[in-house]
Design an enzyme around this catalytic site. Structure first.
Site, PDB file in Angstrom:
ATOM      1  N   LYS A 118       3.021   6.661   5.421  1.00 53.51           N
ATOM      2  CA  LYS A 118       2.145   5.588   4.758  1.00 53.51           C
ATOM      3  C   LYS A 118       2.947   4.253   5.308  1.00 53.51           C
ATOM      4  O   LYS A 118       3.911   4.187   5.061  1.00 53.51           O
ATOM      5  CB  LYS A 118       2.249   6.020   3.350  1.00 53.51           C
ATOM      6  CG  LYS A 118       1.168   4.869   2.473  1.00 53.51           C
ATOM      7  CD  LYS A 118      -0.145   5.171   2.694  1.00 53.51           C
ATOM      8  CE  LYS A 118      -1.032   3.993   2.500  1.00 53.51           C
ATOM      9  NZ  LYS A 118      -1.150   3.085   3.266  1.00 53.51           N
ATOM     10  N   SER A 178      -5.195   3.547   4.509  1.00 51.56           N
ATOM     11  CA  SER A 178      -5.172   2.595   3.329  1.00 51.56           C
ATOM     12  C   SER A 178      -6.365   1.634   2.942  1.00 51.56           C
ATOM     13  O   SER A 178      -6.109   0.595   2.684  1.00 51.56           O
ATOM     14  CB  SER A 178      -3.985   1.521   3.882  1.00 51.56           C
ATOM     15  OG  SER A 178      -3.030   1.071   3.008  1.00 51.56           O
ATOM     16  N   SER A 194       0.745  -1.092   0.075  1.00 55.75           N
ATOM     17  CA  SER A 194      -0.097  -0.064   0.004  1.00 55.75           C
ATOM     18  C   SER A 194       0.924   1.272  -0.025  1.00 55.75           C
ATOM     19  O   SER A 194       0.179   2.201  -0.005  1.00 55.75           O
ATOM     20  CB  SER A 194      -0.950  -0.012   1.166  1.00 55.75           C
ATOM     21  OG  SER A 194      -1.947  -1.108   0.910  1.00 55.75           O
ATOM     22  N   LYS A 252      -0.058   3.705  -2.445  1.00 55.58           N
ATOM     23  CA  LYS A 252      -1.152   4.743  -2.702  1.00 55.58           C
ATOM     24  C   LYS A 252      -0.403   5.922  -2.391  1.00 55.58           C
ATOM     25  O   LYS A 252      -1.212   6.981  -2.742  1.00 55.58           O
ATOM     26  CB  LYS A 252      -1.979   4.423  -1.388  1.00 55.58           C
ATOM     27  CG  LYS A 252      -2.832   3.127  -1.327  1.00 55.58           C
ATOM     28  CD  LYS A 252      -3.683   2.965  -0.190  1.00 55.58           C
ATOM     29  CE  LYS A 252      -4.912   1.785  -0.469  1.00 55.58           C
ATOM     30  NZ  LYS A 252      -3.937   0.449  -0.189  1.00 55.58           N
TER      31      LYS A 252
END
Length: 304
Positions: free
Chosen positions: A225, A118, A61, A64
Site C-alpha cells: 500500500k 488508492s 492512504s 486504507k
C-alpha cells in the site's frame, strides 16, 4: 533551556537505531530518503533496521489497509452492490474521483480499487456502507488498532485524506503483518491493473497499482500500500520476499514521488551487500527539517 534539551535529544536519536548486526550489516551505511522506516524479518520478528520507528506521523492512504481489514472482519457480502453517493464525495472533501455519483460496484471490487489504486471515494463508500455508518466504522478501526497492539495509532476516517490519521513505522509493521494474512487484501493490493465495470449507469474504468514495484512486477510482493499527503510525504508499506526472506518494510514521509521505490532498492542492496547507497541532497535537507521539528516538539513537551 529548550536548546539544551534539544541537544540531548539529538544526541540520543539523530542516528538510525542499531539493529542487531549478525551478518556484517551496519545500519549507519543505509541511507534512506524516508524520515521514518523499519525493516523486520516477517518470520522471526527480528528488527533488521529501524529509523525513528516510533515517530508519530500522518499516514495518508496507508489508512486504507485498516479500512480493508475492518470490512473483511465484518464479513459483509463482497458481491453486494455499493452505490456511490454525494455523502461519499463530501466525506473526501470533494477530492477528485473518476467514479460517477449514483453508480454501483460490488463491495469486493470497491475494496480492490481502494487498495490497489488508492481510490478515495471507494474507501469513503466502504465506511459509509458499514453497519452504523462511518462513526461505527472509525470506532472499529481504532478498536482493531488497539487489538493489534498499535499503541501510537489513531484513525478519524476511512480514506486517509485527513492528516489526523496517524501512526508509527513500528505500529504499521504490525498492521502489515496482520493484513497480509487476509487473502483478499493480499490479492487486491497486489493487482497490477484492473478494469472496473460499473452499473447504473454502465461504464468501465481502468486502474493501475500505485506501487510501481507491483505494477511492473519488479518485486515479489505479497501485500502493498502506498500513501501520500502534503503533511505525510510519500509513504509505502510492503510484505515482500527478498532473497528468499519474507520482510515487512515500512517507509514513511519520503520527499520525492519515487523516493519510496528508491529506498526499497537501497534496503535490498544493503541486505545483500551491506552497502545502502546514497540519497539526494534535497531529500537529506527535507529529513533534517522534519527531524529537527519533531525533536524540538519533543523537547518542548518534556519541559512542560
Amino acid at each position: 533551556m529548550i536548546k539544551i534539551m534539544l541537544s540531548l535529544v539529538l544526541a540520543l536519536f539523530i542516528s538510525p537505531a542499531m539493529a542487531t548486526d549478525n551478518v556484517g550489516r551496519n545500519p549507519a551505511n543505509l541511507q534512506l530518503a524516508s524520515v521514518s522506516a523499519v525493516v523486520i524479518d516477517a518470520d522471526s520478528g527480528e528488527v533488521l533496521y529501524k529509523k525513528y520507528a516510533n515517530m508519530v506521523k500522518p499516514i495518508a492512504s496507508l489508512t486504507k489497509v485498516m479500512t480493508a481489514m475492518v470490512v473483511l472482519d465484518a464479513k459483509l457480502p463482497l458481491n453486494e452492490a455499493i452505490r456511490f453517493s454525494n455523502d461519499d464525495r463530501k466525506a473526501i472533501n470533494y477530492y477528485h474521483s473518476r467514479i460517477r455519483v449514483d453508480s454501483e460496484l460490488p463491495r469486493g471490487e470497491v475494496l480492490r480499487l481502494a487498495l490497489m489504486s488508492s481510490e478515495n471515494l471507494a474507501a469513503a463508500a466502504l465506511g459509509r456502507n458499514y453497519p452504523g455508518g462511518l462513526p461505527a466504522f472509525v470506532a472499529r478501526m481504532n478498536a482493531k488498532a488497539r487489538a493489534l497492539g498499535m499503541k501510537n495509532t489513531h484513525f478519524v476516517d476511512s480514506s486517509g485524506l485527513s492528516g489526523k490519521n496517524v501512526s508509527t513505522a513500528e505500529d504499521l509493521a504490525k498492521l502489515v503483518a496482520a493484513a497480509a494474512k487476509y487473502r483478499e487484501i493480499a490479492t487486491y493490493s497486489t493487482t497490477s491493473i484492473y478494469t472496473a465495470n460499473f452499473s447504473r449507469p454502465r461504464y468501465r474504468l481502468d486502474y493501475v497499482n500505485t506501487n510501481p514495484l507491483v505494477r511492473y512486477q519488479r518485486w515479489d510482493v505479497a501485500m502493498s500500500k502506498t500513501g501520500y499527503l502534503d503533511e505525510a510525504g510519500r509513504c509505502l508499506v510492503m510484505k515482500t520476499n527478498v532473497d528468499g526472506k519474507d520482510l515487512l518494510i515500512v517507509m514513511l514521509d519520503s520527499f520525492g514521488k519515487t523516493s519510496p521505490m528508491g529506498d526499497a532498492g537501497r534496503i535490498k542492496r544493503w541486505l545483500a551487500s551491506g552497502n545502502g547507497g546514497t540519497v539526494a541532497s534535497a531529500a537529506k535537507d527535507y529529513q533534517k527539517r522534519k527531524i529537527a521539528t519533531h525533536l524540538a516538539s519533543r523537547a518542548t513537551a518534556s519541559i512542560r
